[in-house]
Design an enzyme around this catalytic site. Sequence first.
Site, PDB file in Angstrom:
ATOM      1  N   ASP A   1       0.856  -1.197   0.000  1.00 28.56           N
ATOM      2  CA  ASP A   1       0.000   0.000   0.000  1.00 28.56           C
ATOM      3  C   ASP A   1       0.893   1.249   0.000  1.00 28.56           C
ATOM      4  OD1 ASP A   1      -1.979   1.844   0.455  1.00 28.56           O
ATOM      5  OD2 ASP A   1      -2.599   1.049   2.403  1.00 28.56           O
TER       6      ASP A   1
ATOM      7  N   LYS B   1       0.896   3.887  -2.130  1.00 35.26           N
ATOM      8  CA  LYS B   1       0.251   5.148  -2.547  1.00 35.26           C
ATOM      9  C   LYS B   1       1.250   6.081  -3.234  1.00 35.26           C
ATOM     10  CE  LYS B   1      -3.401   5.120   0.994  1.00 35.26           C
ATOM     11  NZ  LYS B   1      -2.966   4.074   1.950  1.00 35.26           N
TER      12      LYS B   1
ATOM     13  N   ASP C   1       3.917  11.151  -7.527  1.00 34.74           N
ATOM     14  CA  ASP C   1       5.067  11.996  -7.852  1.00 34.74           C
ATOM     15  C   ASP C   1       5.178  12.054  -9.368  1.00 34.74           C
ATOM     16  OD1 ASP C   1       7.519  13.457  -7.656  1.00 34.74           O
ATOM     17  OD2 ASP C   1       7.841  12.539  -5.711  1.00 34.74           O
TER      18      ASP C   1
ATOM     19  N   GLY D   1      -7.930  -4.104   8.761  1.00 35.00           N
ATOM     20  CA  GLY D   1      -6.694  -4.018   9.528  1.00 35.00           C
ATOM     21  C   GLY D   1      -6.938  -4.305  10.986  1.00 35.00           C
TER      22      GLY D   1
HETATM   23  O1  6AU Z   1      -8.723  -1.338   9.089  1.00 38.17           O
HETATM   24  P1  6AU Z   1      -7.774  -0.256   9.537  1.00 38.17           P
HETATM   25  O2  6AU Z   1      -8.473   1.053   9.770  1.00 38.17           O
HETATM   26  O3  6AU Z   1      -6.941  -0.661  10.724  1.00 38.17           O
HETATM   27  O4  6AU Z   1      -6.706  -0.066   8.374  1.00 38.17           O
HETATM   28  C1  6AU Z   1      -7.035   0.376   7.094  1.00 38.17           C
HETATM   29  C2  6AU Z   1      -5.860   0.270   6.152  1.00 38.17           C
HETATM   30  C3  6AU Z   1      -4.682   1.158   6.476  1.00 38.17           C
HETATM   31  C4  6AU Z   1      -4.842   2.373   5.580  1.00 38.17           C
HETATM   32  O5  6AU Z   1      -3.575   2.896   5.201  1.00 38.17           O
HETATM   33  C5  6AU Z   1      -5.547   1.760   4.368  1.00 38.17           C
HETATM   34  O6  6AU Z   1      -6.287   0.635   4.855  1.00 38.17           O
HETATM   35  N1  6AU Z   1      -6.502   2.678   3.692  1.00 38.17           N
HETATM   36  C6  6AU Z   1      -6.432   2.896   2.298  1.00 38.17           C
HETATM   37  C7  6AU Z   1      -5.651   2.098   1.388  1.00 38.17           C
HETATM   38  C8  6AU Z   1      -5.686   0.667   1.434  1.00 38.17           C
HETATM   39  O7  6AU Z   1      -5.124   2.594   0.438  1.00 38.17           O
HETATM   40  C9  6AU Z   1      -7.249   3.842   1.694  1.00 38.17           C
HETATM   41  C10 6AU Z   1      -8.261   4.467   2.439  1.00 38.17           C
HETATM   42  O8  6AU Z   1      -9.060   5.209   1.906  1.00 38.17           O
HETATM   43  N2  6AU Z   1      -8.360   4.159   3.769  1.00 38.17           N
HETATM   44  C11 6AU Z   1      -7.523   3.290   4.409  1.00 38.17           C
HETATM   45  O9  6AU Z   1      -7.715   3.064   5.600  1.00 38.17           O
HETATM   46  O10 6AU Z   1      -3.496   0.446   6.149  1.00 38.17           O
END
Ligand code: 6AU
Length: 374
Positions: free
Chosen positions: A100, A102, A105, A345
């Site tokens: 992930d 992201k 640039d 997560g």
């Molecule tokens: O379930 P969580 O909240 O503990 O973790 C969510 C995971 C984290 C964030 O960096 C990622 O998902 N994330 C992303 C991604 C995957 O790109 C985008 C987003 O809009 N929200 C988000 O939480 O690792």
Amino acid sequence: MSNRHPTLTTPFAERAKQVTHPLNNYLFRLMELKSSNLCLSADVQTARELLYLADKVGPSIVVFKTHYDLISGWDYNPHTGTGAKLAVLARKHGFLIFEDRKFVDIGKTVQMQYTAGTARIIEWAHITNANIDAGKDMVRALAEAAGKWKERIHYNVNTSITVGTPVSDQFDEADERSDELRRLEPRENSNGFQRDGREADGRKGSIVSITTVTQSFEPVDSPRMAKNTNEGDDVVFPGIEEAPSDRGLLLLAQMSSKGCLMTKDYTQACVEAAREHRSFVMGFVSQESLNTQPEDDFIHMTPGCKLPPAGEEENGHVEGDGLGQQYNTPSKLINICGVDIVIVGRGITEVGDPQSEAERYREKAWKAYLSRVG
Ligand code: 6AU
């Protein structure tokens, strides 16, 4: 979201037959085989915890998501390090690795961040993602980098070395070969033409001996990502072949966080960029399905997913984390918003028994998918 788009009611096994991207084809078949549309977001702090989680939760998931830069003790060795160890677990349990990262640039910079540096993300992550605020050319740049990388790993380099007294014609040929090798194997190629008396301005002086390094490139059939020799490293999840060596990108089209500044125009630009690069872009990280045109068959992976505690699932509502993250249940995201894979997560990693919690999420998410496709 278009409620009537065919992908919403087409089973993953059928979508596997229609998709353009080889990794989507593989992933849809894997999802059917494992009855899983769950991605674990392994946001832990040490490499040891990361590998432990991958091994324990691996059977319940189809995608394992990393933030390699959160991990202390990440071993960067391309053959024996953390990425290579994850690749072994991915083969054994049947899941794809999603870094992930992201990316955002200029094209040249993201190419280098993706393929080089310490982490060499492309070597171990099947999937990565990008925020395209910098413009659509960035997607093309990443696609080109992935294409070049794939060409290169499909060849084994065989090296033979001979030492002898040169005849004059050999020099120009040798220089050409050397240039070609340098182009294919940047920085790693240690072949050395030993020439005494070569002038700095390129004129040939007296030459005492030459060491000729010949390299031939042979196609490699196995899509294996990293070479490992430990016993048990060759175990492949039964019922499906190893993942293809292709690489895929997800565009960060919508975010789960409160007050997110991504506009509808930005999301639409993501959809257009995806359509322009179907052989590299697998789909989106989004909060809803963005497939609208008949030929769209992008995959949607969605974070911001949590279940209420066991036994209270019917209440449906889950509070955010107080730092902007907002949560929805797998049922809402898959059934109502039409996404394919939920990314979970802390809902899994912060409980006492992540293995059985992952199973609870897998069951709920799969049930929501079955009910969506009817
Ligand atoms: O379930 P969580 O909240 O503990 O973790 C969510 C995971 C984290 C964030 O960096 C990622 O998902 N994330 C992303 C991604 C995957 O790109 C985008 C987003 O809009 N929200 C988000 O939480 O690792």
